[in-house]
Design a protein around this motif. Structure first.
Motif, mmCIF file in Angstrom:
data_model
loop_
_atom_site.group_PDB
_atom_site.id
_atom_site.type_symbol
_atom_site.label_atom_id
_atom_site.label_comp_id
_atom_site.label_asym_id
_atom_site.label_seq_id
_atom_site.Cartn_x
_atom_site.Cartn_y
_atom_site.Cartn_z
ATOM 1 N N GLU A 129 1.106 -1.461 -0.129
ATOM 2 C CA GLU A 129 0.080 0.085 0.033
ATOM 3 C C GLU A 129 0.813 1.151 -0.104
ATOM 4 N N VAL A 130 0.142 2.217 -1.083
ATOM 5 C CA VAL A 130 0.458 3.229 -1.184
ATOM 6 C C VAL A 130 0.667 4.125 0.759
ATOM 7 N N ARG A 131 0.842 4.925 0.474
ATOM 8 C CA ARG A 131 1.110 5.603 2.492
ATOM 9 C C ARG A 131 0.383 7.427 1.438
ATOM 10 N N TYR A 132 0.161 7.650 2.398
ATOM 11 C CA TYR A 132 -0.156 9.132 1.874
ATOM 12 C C TYR A 132 -0.186 10.531 3.214
ATOM 13 N N HIS A 133 0.008 10.902 3.427
ATOM 14 C CA HIS A 133 0.370 12.113 3.997
ATOM 15 C C HIS A 133 -1.094 13.425 3.840
ATOM 16 N N ARG A 134 -1.882 13.345 4.273
ATOM 17 C CA ARG A 134 -2.075 14.581 3.878
ATOM 18 C C ARG A 134 -2.978 14.580 2.434
ATOM 19 N N ASP A 135 -3.756 13.721 2.097
ATOM 20 C CA ASP A 135 -3.779 13.400 0.636
ATOM 21 C C ASP A 135 -2.846 13.226 -0.519
ATOM 22 N N THR A 136 -1.662 13.415 -0.363
ATOM 23 C CA THR A 136 -0.249 13.572 -0.613
ATOM 24 C C THR A 136 0.388 12.286 -0.488
ATOM 25 N N PRO A 137 0.820 11.497 -1.832
ATOM 26 C CA PRO A 137 1.463 10.485 -1.529
ATOM 27 C C PRO A 137 3.503 10.860 -1.059
ATOM 28 N N LEU A 138 4.345 9.871 -0.243
ATOM 29 C CA LEU A 138 4.790 10.320 0.480
ATOM 30 C C LEU A 138 6.130 10.341 -0.659
ATOM 31 N N THR A 139 6.845 10.795 -0.656
ATOM 32 C CA THR A 139 8.021 10.913 -1.294
ATOM 33 C C THR A 139 9.374 9.099 -1.684
ATOM 34 N N PRO A 140 9.784 8.261 -2.644
ATOM 35 C CA PRO A 140 9.975 7.372 -2.234
ATOM 36 C C PRO A 140 11.106 7.411 -1.351
ATOM 37 N N ARG A 141 11.799 8.157 -0.716
ATOM 38 C CA ARG A 141 12.608 7.499 -0.148
ATOM 39 C C ARG A 141 12.138 7.943 1.933
ATOM 40 N N GLN A 142 10.631 7.984 1.836
ATOM 41 C CA GLN A 142 9.848 8.110 2.954
ATOM 42 C C GLN A 142 8.984 6.673 2.560
ATOM 43 N N ASP A 143 8.500 6.150 1.269
ATOM 44 C CA ASP A 143 7.495 4.969 1.510
ATOM 45 C C ASP A 143 8.599 4.111 0.774
ATOM 46 N N VAL A 144 8.474 2.862 0.686
ATOM 47 C CA VAL A 144 8.999 2.061 -0.880
ATOM 48 C C VAL A 144 8.073 1.956 -1.470
ATOM 49 N N ASN A 145 6.694 1.621 -1.105
ATOM 50 C CA ASN A 145 5.802 1.386 -2.633
ATOM 51 C C ASN A 145 5.909 2.984 -3.377
ATOM 52 N N ALA A 146 6.766 3.656 -3.048
ATOM 53 C CA ALA A 146 6.016 4.734 -4.454
ATOM 54 C C ALA A 146 7.012 4.598 -5.286
ATOM 55 N N PRO A 147 6.039 5.193 -6.666
ATOM 56 C CA PRO A 147 7.410 4.370 -7.734
ATOM 57 C C PRO A 147 8.042 6.206 -7.948
ATOM 58 N N ASP A 148 9.498 5.446 -8.227
ATOM 59 C CA ASP A 148 10.024 6.489 -8.601
ATOM 60 C C ASP A 148 11.506 6.350 -10.677
ATOM 61 N N LEU A 149 11.816 7.185 -10.711
ATOM 62 C CA LEU A 149 12.227 7.402 -11.966
ATOM 63 C C LEU A 149 13.869 7.278 -11.725
ATOM 64 N N TYR A 150 13.837 7.801 -10.462
ATOM 65 C CA TYR A 150 15.905 7.558 -10.841
ATOM 66 C C TYR A 150 16.366 5.618 -11.145
ATOM 67 N N ILE A 151 15.565 4.963 -10.602
ATOM 68 C CA ILE A 151 16.265 3.922 -11.284
ATOM 69 C C ILE A 151 15.998 3.253 -12.857
ATOM 70 N N PRO A 152 15.391 3.794 -12.839
ATOM 71 C CA PRO A 152 14.209 3.307 -14.410
ATOM 72 C C PRO A 152 15.465 4.240 -15.194
ATOM 73 N N THR A 153 15.854 5.171 -15.036
ATOM 74 C CA THR A 153 16.503 6.113 -15.791
ATOM 75 C C THR A 153 18.431 5.656 -15.811
ATOM 76 N N MET A 154 18.880 5.080 -14.051
ATOM 77 C CA MET A 154 19.655 4.560 -13.869
ATOM 78 C C MET A 154 19.970 3.391 -14.948
ATOM 79 N N ALA A 155 18.733 2.675 -15.107
ATOM 80 C CA ALA A 155 18.516 1.053 -15.226
ATOM 81 C C ALA A 155 18.625 1.579 -16.933
ATOM 82 N N PHE A 156 18.373 1.622 -17.630
ATOM 83 C CA PHE A 156 17.920 1.982 -19.164
ATOM 84 C C PHE A 156 19.671 3.164 -18.740
ATOM 85 N N ILE A 157 20.604 3.737 -18.513
ATOM 86 C CA ILE A 157 21.652 4.206 -19.180
ATOM 87 C C ILE A 157 22.637 2.321 -19.062
ATOM 88 N N THR A 158 22.443 1.985 -17.698
ATOM 89 C CA THR A 158 23.059 0.599 -17.729
ATOM 90 C C THR A 158 22.646 -0.498 -18.970
#
Length: 307
Positions: A129-158
């Motif tokens: 489950e993705v966690r929210y704080h006041r109807d705003t999803p938590l950042t990836p560093r605060q919630d491991v279930n939140a999607p991010d673009l850092y891993i896809p970008t680095m994985a694409f370059i790799t």
């Protein structure tokens, strides 16, 4: 007795120069004497070459900063630059929210390691489950279930670097082939995202998925592609297919469990309504189709690199 002259001219004895005295010197000492100026006040070459204000333009620079017209021109140029910057930021904000884009790159090392473990071993993860704080999803560093673009970008370059290495090992490397691999991988992600957006719009499925979310979930396949290619490069074709099977199953499980929290949040409430039993089925079909499509893309983008 006089000697007869046999055609020779009488010569006079040459006078020898007097030996140099102690007062005479070979060179004049000019170290202490100042260079003499000629009558027309021209400077002697090699002397009087010190810097002056006229030579370096010191007076001109001072006049530039004290000239009111120059100051007005500088202020006008600065205002034009600031207006151009604001205009560029406004145009970018029309198509892309910079603050929202920063949200997907708000990661740290702890999040990246945990996310990679979930991508490769999703069966041990329990809370999706993705966690929210006041109807705003938590950042990836605060919630491991939140999607991010850092891993896809680095994985694409790799993936591009690994594809270049695989082509170089097989003596098939060329900039054109590597560019074709990169563009093909990028185009497939764009096509997948567009198909997902069109399907959600066509079936009038309301979900919490944004375009950046779809790009993130679609880009996670690059991690499985890297794992598959490494297995193929180290263990050959047999290792390639084993890695392909593992990464495909792990990625499908991850996609289904992640999109289930986004596309199917109100499955039970929709099924209670009358005449709305088709919507939950459509949502389920979209989720399964997105998951099944991942192994096909992984095989298509990696099979030609392993021989």
């Amino acid at each position: 007795m006089e000697l007869p002259h046999h055609g020779y001219r009488a010569t006079k004895p040459r006078a020898r120069a007097a030996p140099p005295t102690a007062d005479s010197v070979l060179f004049d000492d000019t170290s202490s004497a100042a260079p003499a100026m000629n009558s027309q006040a021209y400077y002697t070459p090699g002397y009087n070459m010190g810097p002056t204000n006229d030579m370096h333009g010191g007076t001109g620079v001072d006049n530039l900063f004290t000239d009111p017209m120059a100051n007005a021109a500088i202020m006008y140029g600065s205002s034009l630059a600031s207006q151009g910057k604001d205009m560029v930021n406004k145009e970018i904000s029309r198509y892309m929210s910079v603050n929202k884009l920063k949200y997907f790159f708000a990661v740290d090392t702890r999040y990246v390691l945990k996310k990679l473990m979930i991508l490769m071993f999703p069966y041990t993860h329990q809370d999706w489950e993705v966690r929210y704080h006041r109807d705003t999803p938590l950042t990836p560093r605060q919630d491991v279930n939140a999607p991010d673009l850092y891993i896809p970008t680095m994985a694409f370059i790799t993936y591009i670097l690994l594809a270049g290495m695989a082509l170089g090992i097989q003596q098939r490397f060329s900039p054109e082939v590597l560019g074709l691999c990169a563009s093909t991988a990028l185009v497939w992600v764009i096509i997948e995202v567009l198909v997902m957006l069109f399907s959600l719009y066509l079936l009038t499925v309301h979900s919490d998925l944004s375009t950046f979310d779809l790009i993130a979930y679609s880009g996670y396949k690059y991690v499985g592609m890297i794992f598959t290619m490494l297995c193929g490069l180290v263990f050959g074709s047999d290792g390639y297919f084993v890695g392909l099977a593992w990464s495909s199953c792990a990625l499908m499980f991850f996609i289904v469990r992640s999109l289930k929290m986004k596309i199917l949040p109100s499955l039970s409430s929709d099924s209670m309504g009358t005449g709305s039993s088709a919507k939950p089925q459509f949502r389920l079909y979209i989720t399964v189709a997105a998951a099944v499509f991942q192994p096909v893309i992984i095989y298509w983008l990696t099979s030609h690199l392993i021989r």
